[in-house]
Design a protein around this motif. Structure first.
Motif, PDB file in Angstrom:
ATOM      1  N   HIS B  64       0.789  -1.231   0.000  1.00 36.98           N
ATOM      2  CA  HIS B  64       0.000   0.000   0.000  1.00 36.98           C
ATOM      3  C   HIS B  64       0.823   1.285   0.000  1.00 36.98           C
ATOM      4  O   HIS B  64       0.481   2.214  -0.702  1.00 36.98           O
ATOM      5  CB  HIS B  64      -0.957   0.028   1.197  1.00 36.98           C
ATOM      6  CG  HIS B  64      -2.212  -0.750   0.980  1.00 36.98           C
ATOM      7  ND1 HIS B  64      -2.216  -2.105   0.739  1.00 36.98           N
ATOM      8  CD2 HIS B  64      -3.509  -0.373   0.950  1.00 36.98           C
ATOM      9  CE1 HIS B  64      -3.456  -2.520   0.583  1.00 36.98           C
ATOM     10  NE2 HIS B  64      -4.264  -1.488   0.707  1.00 36.98           N
ATOM     11  N   ILE B 113       0.820  -6.308  -5.226  1.00 32.79           N
ATOM     12  CA  ILE B 113      -0.441  -5.959  -4.578  1.00 32.79           C
ATOM     13  C   ILE B 113      -1.081  -7.278  -4.127  1.00 32.79           C
ATOM     14  O   ILE B 113      -1.122  -8.242  -4.900  1.00 32.79           O
ATOM     15  CB  ILE B 113      -1.383  -5.213  -5.544  1.00 32.79           C
ATOM     16  CG1 ILE B 113      -0.702  -3.961  -6.108  1.00 32.79           C
ATOM     17  CG2 ILE B 113      -2.687  -4.839  -4.837  1.00 32.79           C
ATOM     18  CD1 ILE B 113      -1.515  -3.234  -7.169  1.00 32.79           C
ATOM     19  N   VAL B 114      -1.550  -7.302  -2.896  1.00 36.37           N
ATOM     20  CA  VAL B 114      -2.094  -8.542  -2.314  1.00 36.37           C
ATOM     21  C   VAL B 114      -2.998  -9.325  -3.278  1.00 36.37           C
ATOM     22  O   VAL B 114      -2.887 -10.546  -3.391  1.00 36.37           O
ATOM     23  CB  VAL B 114      -2.868  -8.250  -1.003  1.00 36.37           C
ATOM     24  CG1 VAL B 114      -1.915  -8.171   0.168  1.00 36.37           C
ATOM     25  CG2 VAL B 114      -3.715  -6.984  -1.097  1.00 36.37           C
ATOM     26  N   HIS B 115      -3.871  -8.610  -3.987  1.00 33.84           N
ATOM     27  CA  HIS B 115      -4.851  -9.316  -4.828  1.00 33.84           C
ATOM     28  C   HIS B 115      -4.302  -9.673  -6.203  1.00 33.84           C
ATOM     29  O   HIS B 115      -4.967 -10.303  -7.000  1.00 33.84           O
ATOM     30  CB  HIS B 115      -6.120  -8.484  -4.967  1.00 33.84           C
ATOM     31  CG  HIS B 115      -6.606  -7.972  -3.661  1.00 33.84           C
ATOM     32  ND1 HIS B 115      -6.751  -8.795  -2.568  1.00 33.84           N
ATOM     33  CD2 HIS B 115      -6.928  -6.720  -3.246  1.00 33.84           C
ATOM     34  CE1 HIS B 115      -7.150  -8.059  -1.543  1.00 33.84           C
ATOM     35  NE2 HIS B 115      -7.257  -6.809  -1.925  1.00 33.84           N
ATOM     36  N   ASP B 134      -8.383  -5.844   3.448  1.00 37.35           N
ATOM     37  CA  ASP B 134      -8.523  -4.918   2.323  1.00 37.35           C
ATOM     38  C   ASP B 134      -9.825  -5.254   1.629  1.00 37.35           C
ATOM     39  O   ASP B 134     -10.098  -6.412   1.342  1.00 37.35           O
ATOM     40  CB  ASP B 134      -7.344  -5.077   1.355  1.00 37.35           C
ATOM     41  CG  ASP B 134      -7.453  -4.088   0.214  1.00 37.35           C
ATOM     42  OD1 ASP B 134      -6.789  -3.051   0.271  1.00 37.35           O
ATOM     43  OD2 ASP B 134      -8.233  -4.338  -0.721  1.00 37.35           O
ATOM     44  N   HIS B 136     -10.934  -5.059  -1.255  1.00 32.24           N
ATOM     45  CA  HIS B 136     -11.001  -5.585  -2.620  1.00 32.24           C
ATOM     46  C   HIS B 136     -10.637  -7.058  -2.717  1.00 32.24           C
ATOM     47  O   HIS B 136     -10.326  -7.579  -3.785  1.00 32.24           O
ATOM     48  CB  HIS B 136     -10.154  -4.722  -3.559  1.00 32.24           C
ATOM     49  CG  HIS B 136     -10.762  -3.373  -3.709  1.00 32.24           C
ATOM     50  ND1 HIS B 136     -10.392  -2.316  -2.918  1.00 32.24           N
ATOM     51  CD2 HIS B 136     -11.770  -2.934  -4.493  1.00 32.24           C
ATOM     52  CE1 HIS B 136     -11.143  -1.274  -3.223  1.00 32.24           C
ATOM     53  NE2 HIS B 136     -11.989  -1.617  -4.167  1.00 32.24           N
ATOM     54  N   SER B 352      -3.233  -0.568 -10.006  1.00 28.38           N
ATOM     55  CA  SER B 352      -4.141  -0.999  -8.934  1.00 28.38           C
ATOM     56  C   SER B 352      -4.568  -2.452  -9.095  1.00 28.38           C
ATOM     57  O   SER B 352      -4.452  -3.028 -10.171  1.00 28.38           O
ATOM     58  CB  SER B 352      -5.391  -0.117  -8.845  1.00 28.38           C
ATOM     59  OG  SER B 352      -6.428  -0.643  -9.650  1.00 28.38           O
ATOM     60  N   CYS B 353      -5.111  -3.003  -7.993  1.00 27.92           N
ATOM     61  CA  CYS B 353      -5.507  -4.410  -8.017  1.00 27.92           C
ATOM     62  C   CYS B 353      -6.659  -4.652  -8.975  1.00 27.92           C
ATOM     63  O   CYS B 353      -6.992  -5.795  -9.276  1.00 27.92           O
ATOM     64  CB  CYS B 353      -5.870  -4.886  -6.614  1.00 27.92           C
ATOM     65  SG  CYS B 353      -7.191  -3.938  -5.861  1.00 27.92           S
ATOM     66  N   CYS B 414       0.606  -0.344  -4.777  1.00 29.39           N
ATOM     67  CA  CYS B 414      -0.737   0.236  -4.937  1.00 29.39           C
ATOM     68  C   CYS B 414      -0.685   1.633  -5.556  1.00 29.39           C
ATOM     69  O   CYS B 414      -1.610   2.074  -6.228  1.00 29.39           O
ATOM     70  CB  CYS B 414      -1.441   0.304  -3.595  1.00 29.39           C
ATOM     71  SG  CYS B 414      -1.780  -1.322  -2.901  1.00 29.39           S
ATOM     72  N   CYS B 417      -3.491   4.469  -6.556  1.00 28.54           N
ATOM     73  CA  CYS B 417      -4.845   3.986  -6.270  1.00 28.54           C
ATOM     74  C   CYS B 417      -5.355   4.654  -5.003  1.00 28.54           C
ATOM     75  O   CYS B 417      -6.520   5.025  -4.923  1.00 28.54           O
ATOM     76  CB  CYS B 417      -4.864   2.474  -6.095  1.00 28.54           C
ATOM     77  SG  CYS B 417      -6.462   1.869  -5.577  1.00 28.54           S
ATOM     78  N   LEU B 418      -4.496   4.772  -4.005  1.00 25.72           N
ATOM     79  CA  LEU B 418      -4.944   5.452  -2.788  1.00 25.72           C
ATOM     80  C   LEU B 418      -3.942   6.479  -2.291  1.00 25.72           C
ATOM     81  O   LEU B 418      -4.165   7.088  -1.251  1.00 25.72           O
ATOM     82  CB  LEU B 418      -5.304   4.449  -1.678  1.00 25.72           C
ATOM     83  CG  LEU B 418      -4.240   3.982  -0.693  1.00 25.72           C
ATOM     84  CD1 LEU B 418      -4.872   3.264   0.455  1.00 25.72           C
ATOM     85  CD2 LEU B 418      -3.213   3.160  -1.378  1.00 25.72           C
ATOM     86  N   ASN B 436     -10.215   1.726  -8.619  1.00 26.27           N
ATOM     87  CA  ASN B 436     -11.585   1.316  -8.331  1.00 26.27           C
ATOM     88  C   ASN B 436     -12.411   2.321  -7.541  1.00 26.27           C
ATOM     89  O   ASN B 436     -13.585   2.117  -7.316  1.00 26.27           O
ATOM     90  CB  ASN B 436     -11.548  -0.013  -7.577  1.00 26.27           C
ATOM     91  CG  ASN B 436     -10.452  -0.005  -6.525  1.00 26.27           C
ATOM     92  OD1 ASN B 436     -10.358   0.926  -5.738  1.00 26.27           O
ATOM     93  ND2 ASN B 436      -9.615  -1.022  -6.525  1.00 26.27           N
ATOM     94  N   ARG B 442      -9.448  10.586  -2.735  1.00 22.87           N
ATOM     95  CA  ARG B 442      -8.871   9.244  -2.741  1.00 22.87           C
ATOM     96  C   ARG B 442      -7.462   9.218  -3.346  1.00 22.87           C
ATOM     97  O   ARG B 442      -6.561   8.563  -2.858  1.00 22.87           O
ATOM     98  CB  ARG B 442      -9.791   8.305  -3.535  1.00 22.87           C
ATOM     99  CG  ARG B 442      -9.197   6.939  -3.873  1.00 22.87           C
ATOM    100  CD  ARG B 442      -9.354   5.967  -2.729  1.00 22.87           C
ATOM    101  NE  ARG B 442      -8.846   4.649  -3.101  1.00 22.87           N
ATOM    102  CZ  ARG B 442      -8.848   3.608  -2.285  1.00 22.87           C
ATOM    103  NH1 ARG B 442      -9.342   3.702  -1.075  1.00 22.87           N
ATOM    104  NH2 ARG B 442      -8.368   2.455  -2.671  1.00 22.87           N
TER     105      ARG B 442
HETATM  106  S1  SF4 Z   1      -7.720  -1.080  -3.855  1.00 20.84           S
HETATM  107 FE1  SF4 Z   1      -5.874   0.061  -4.277  1.00 20.84          FE
HETATM  108  S2  SF4 Z   1      -4.977   0.254  -2.265  1.00 20.84           S
HETATM  109 FE2  SF4 Z   1      -6.437  -1.417  -2.085  1.00 20.84          FE
HETATM  110  S3  SF4 Z   1      -5.250  -3.264  -2.556  1.00 20.84           S
HETATM  111 FE3  SF4 Z   1      -6.125  -2.515  -4.451  1.00 20.84          FE
HETATM  112  S4  SF4 Z   1      -4.506  -1.314  -5.354  1.00 20.84           S
HETATM  113 FE4  SF4 Z   1      -4.023  -1.515  -3.211  1.00 20.84          FE
END
Ligand code: SF4
Lengths: 215, 476
Positions: B64, B113-115, B134, B136, B352-353, B414, B417-418, B436, B442
C-alpha cells in the motif's frame, strides 16, 4: 472491549448520504501502527481548511466553520446521526477507531456499509439502524432544539430523544458481546476442538490446502 | 439435497460451527496480510500472549505505501521517504519474522499488490475461503473462492483462530449475456453493473457473475469484475469454475501436482451453482449494449458511457439526488450536461488491483504503441501489480512502448490507487485512472478521479482528455 449498555449524549447530525471511510479518516492517517489517536483527524478534509498530515499539530490548524462538528452547539457530541450507506468504501477499521477516539459512542443511520457495520462492534461503537422516516424525525428534532440529547439503550433496543422513542433491531450475538464487552477471540478459542476436527477432516479430503506455503 | 448456489457450497464446506443466533464460525483457508491493516492485529496477539493458529495458511507482502520509484526502491526499506510509511513496512517485516509468517518482501520476486500476487502464485485456489484486511479481496472470487475484506480486529481473529465469526449472506446473481462489443473490456462491464444497481445495490449479498460474457472472459478479466463487487456494496463477488479456471491455476507455484492435482480438479469442477439453484435477487444486463464507461462524479455509480454526458440537475428524481449531483459537479469542476469526452486529463494512472495484470498492461500498451502522450498531460504512471507482472511485461517489451510514448514505468505497488506514497494528484487535477474508487480525495487531496479501463486510460493520455478508445483502435 469496552461494553455498551445505555448511553445518553449530545447528538450531532451529518446530513449527507454515502459518507465513505476516506471521508471519515483520510488515508494518510492509516500509516499509524497504533489503534488510538485518530480522533483529531476524524473527518479531516471536511473539518479543516488545510491538508492534514499524520505528524501535524492539529491544535493550530484552520477549522472549516461550515462543518457541523466545528459548530459550538455540537461540541462534545457523542451520538452521531447520519444518512444512508454510512461507512461505505474501504475496510479500514481506522474509521470506527477515529469515531470512537473523537468521543462518539454510537452512530444512528438508515443503513450502513457491511464491513464498517461489522467493525464498529469490535470496538465498542454501536451502529443503530432506524428507518428513513425515523432518522428524518431525529434530524428534525436536532435542528429544532439545540443541545438535544439522545439516549440509546442497547438492552431495550431503543432510541429516545425528547418525545421520540424508536425501536431498533440487532442480532443477538452482537448484542450479547457488546453488552458484556466480550473478547471475541477468547470466545472462538473455546471452540478449538471443533476447529481442529474441521482441519483434520479437511486435510483428509483436500490435502493441498495445507502445507504448501512455506519457505 | 436442495439445489445450492456456488456461495452456498463454499459456505457449507467451511462451516466449523453454527450458532443459534445465525452466526457461524467459518474456516479460513488463506489469509493475506499487508502493512496497513496488520500492525494493530499483531500487537493485539502480543498483548494477549497468543500465537498464530497455524502458519501455512498465511502470507504477507507490502504494497500500500511503498515507493514505486526505482531509485527509492533500490535503497530498500530505508529508502522509503516518508518515515511513517517506512515504519509501517518495517513493522510488517518484523512481525512476519517474529511470528514466522511467510512474507514476500519489498523487492523480492513474488511481492505485489495482495490481490495480484495471491492468485498469480497459486496462493489462492478454487473452493477456498480467502480473507485480507482490504476491501477488494473479492478479487479472488474470480477463481470461485469465497473471498472478502475484513477489518483489523478480524485480521487478529483469523491469525489467532484461523476462523472468522460471520453470518451467511444472501445470494445475488448478475447475468450478462450477449457478446461484448469491440473495445469493450471487463472494467466497462463492472462499471456498467455498478451504474445499474448502485453502490449499495449489493449490500448484504454475495454476488455471482454469470452468463455468456463471463463464460468468454479470461480469469484476469473476471478478477477485474469481482474486484469491484465491493463498489456495488457486496463484500463477495464470484464466478463459477470452468475450464478457463482450471487452465489458469495449473502450474502455479503453490498449486498441487500429480495425484493431488487430479483430485483437486475433480473437486473444483463441482464449484458451480446447481442449475435449479434459487437466488434471492437476480439482475440481468445485455452485454452487447455496453460501451466503454467513464465515471464523472465521486461515487462509482456516477458513471456514463463515453458517448454520453454528465446528467442534468432537472433529470434528478429527488432532492437528495439533486444535492448529490450538485456536490459532485462542484467537486469535479464539471458542468451538467457536458460531454464525457470534454473532460480534460492532467494525469493518468494505469495500475491498482483492479487493472495491473499482464493483460491490462498489454491493453494499455496496444493503445500507447507508436503514439505520444499529449503535451498538456503532466504525468502518466504505469504501475505493474506485482514483480511477476513487471518481469513479464518487460520480457514482452511493454515497458519500452510506455517509455517511448512518454509514460513512466514504475515498481509494483498500490501507488496512486490510494496515494499513500508519493504518487498523488494535486488539488483540482483530473485523472483517468484504472483503479476502483473515485471518492473525494482518494488519489490526493482535491484530486478528481475518472475510473476507466486500461485502454481508455492510455487513450486519454494520448488525447489529453477523455476519448472513446474505439476511435483510436480503428486507426490500426
Ligand atoms: S484497492 Fe488500491 S490500495 Fe487497495 S489493494 Fe487494491 S490497489 Fe491496493
Amino acid at each position: 472491549m469496552k461494553p455498551f449498555t445505555v448511553h445518553t449524549g449530545l447528538a450531532a447530525p451529518i446530513d449527507r448520504a454515502n459518507v465513505d471511510t476516506d471521508m471519515i479518516i483520510p488515508k494518510q492517517f492509516l500509516k499509524s501502527i497504533r489503534r488510538s489517536g485518530f480522533g483529531p483527524n476524524l473527518f479531516d478534509e471536511l473539518r479543516y481548511l488545510d491538508v492534514g498530515e499524520p505528524d501535524s499539530d492539529n491544535s493550530g490548524r484552520p477549522l472549516n466553520p461550515d462543518f457541523v462538528l466545528n459548530q459550538p452547539r455540537y461540541a462534545g457530541a457523542t451520538v452521531l446521526l447520519a444518512r444512508k450507506n454510512f461507512g461505505c468504501g474501504s475496510s479500514r477499521e481506522h474509521a470506527p477507531w477515529a469515531l470512537e477516539d473523537f468521543g462518539f459512542r454510537t452512530v444512528i443511520a438508515p443503513s450502513f456499509a457491511d464491513i464498517f457495520y461489522n467493525n464498529c462492534f469490535k470496538n465498542g461503537l454501536l451502529p443503530v439502524v432506524l428507518s428513513e422516516p425515523e432518522v428524518d424525525q431525529l434530524f428534525g428534532a436536532i435542528a429544532a432544539s439545540e443541545g438535544l440529547q439522545i439516549t440509546v439503550d442497547l438492552a431495550a433496543q431503543s432510541v429516545a430523544a425528547g418525545e421520540l422513542l424508536f425501536h431498533f433491531e440487532i442480532d443477538d450475538f452482537r448484542k450479547h458481546c457488546l453488552l458484556e464487552g466480550l473478547d471475541e477471540i477468547g470466545l472462538s478459542l473455546q471452540s478449538s476442538d471443533a476447529i481442529k476436527a474441521y482441519e483434520a477432516k479437511r486435510a483428509a479430503q483436500h490435502p493441498w490446502v495445507f502445507g504448501a506455503i512455506k519457505r | 439435497m436442495a439445489a445450492m448456489t456456488l456461495y452456498d457450497k463454499l459456505w457449507q464446506s467451511h462451516l466449523v460451527e453454527s450458532r443459534d443466533d445465525g452466526s457461524a464460525l467459518v474456516y479460513i483457508d488463506r489469509h493475506i496480510l499487508h502493512e496497513v491493516t496488520s500492525p494493530q492485529a499483531f500487537e493485539g496477539l502480543r498483548m494477549a500472549g497468543r500465537k498464530p493458529w497455524r502458519l501455512d495458511t498465511n502470507i504477507a507482502t507490502p504494497d500500500h505505501n511503498i515507493s514505486t520509484d526505482r531509485a527509492e526502491r533500490e535503497a530498500g526499506v530505508d529508502g522509503i521517504p516518508d518515515k511513517t510509511s517506512r515504519l509501517q513496512v518495517k513493522t510488517l517485516d518484523d512481525n512476519c519474522d517474529h511470528f514466522g509468517i511467510v512474507e514476500y518482501k519489498m523487492n523480492e520476486l513474488g511481492q505485489g499488490i495482495v490481490h495480484v500476487m495471491g492468485p498469480e502464485m497459486g496462493v489462492t485456489m478454487p473452493g477456498m475461503t480467502v480473507v485480507c484486511g482490504d476491501s477488494h479481496t473479492a478479487t479472488h472470487g474470480a477463481l470461485a473462492c469465497l473471498a472478502h475484506g475484513i477489518g483489523t480486529s478480524e485480521v487478529e481473529h483469523v491469525l489467532a483462530t484461523q476462523c472468522l465469526v460471520t453470518k451467511k449472506m444472501k445470494n445475488m446473481r448478475i447475468r450478462v449475456d450477449g457478446k461484448l462489443g469491440f473495445g469493450v473490456t471487463p472494467k466497462d462491464v463492472v462499471l456498467a453493473i455498478i451504474g445499474k444497481i448502485g453502490t449499495a445495490g449489493g449490500t448484504g449479498y454475495a454476488i455471482e457473475f454469470a452468463g455468456e460474457v463471463f463464460e468468454a472472459m479470461t480469469i484476469e478479466g473476471r478478477m477485474t469484475v469481482c474486484n469491484m463487487a465491493i463498489e456495488a456494496g457486496a463484500r463477495v463477488g464470484m464466478v463459477g469454475v470452468d475450464q478457463t479456471t482450471i487452465d489458469y491455476v495449473e502450474g502455479r507455484q503453490f498449486v498441487p501436482k500429480g495425484a493431488d492435482w487430479e483430485s483437486a480438479v475433480s473437486y473444483w469442477r463441482t464449484l458451480v451453482s446447481d442449475p435449479d439453484a434459487v437466488f434471492d435477487a437476480e439482475v440481468v444486463l445485455d452485454g452487447s449494449a455496453i460501451a466503454p464507461q467513464v465515471t464523472w462524479g465521486n461515487s462509482p455509480e456516477m458513471v456514463a458511457p463515453v458517448t454520453g454526458s454528465v446528467p442534468l440537475l432537472a433529470e434528478q428524481n429527488s432532492a437528495e439526488q439533486r444535492a448529490a449531483l450538485e456536490r459532485a459537479l462542484h467537486y469535479m469542476g464539471l458542468q451538467e450536461g457536458s460531454a464525457i469526452t470534454d473532460i480534460p486529463v492532467d494525469r493518468v494512472f494505469i495500475g491498482s488491483c483492479t487493472n495491473s495484470r499482464i493483460e491490462d498492461m498489454r491493453a494499455a500498451a496496444a493503445v500507447a504503441r507508436g503514439r505520444t502522450v499529449a503535451a498538456s498531460v503532466k504525468q502518466v504512471l504505469v504501475v505493474p501489480g506485482s514483480q511477476m507482472v513487471k518481469q513479464q511485461a518487460e520480457a514482452e517489451g511493454l515497458d519500452a512502448i510506455f517509455r517511448a510514448a512518454g509514460m513512466q514505468w514504475r515498481e509494483p505497488g498500490c501507488s496512486m490507487c490510494l496515494a499513500m506514497n508519493n504518487d498523488k494528484l494535486g488539488a483540482g487535477e483530473h485523472c483517468a485512472s484504472t483503479s476502483n474508487r473515485n471518492f473525494e480525495g482518494r488519489q490526493g487531496n482535491g484530486g478528481r478521479t475518472h475510473l476507466v479501463s486500461p485502454a481508455m486510460a492510455a487513450a486519454a493520455a494520448i488525447a489529453g482528455h477523455i476519448v472513446d478508445v474505439r476511435s483510436m483502435m480503428e486507426e490500426f
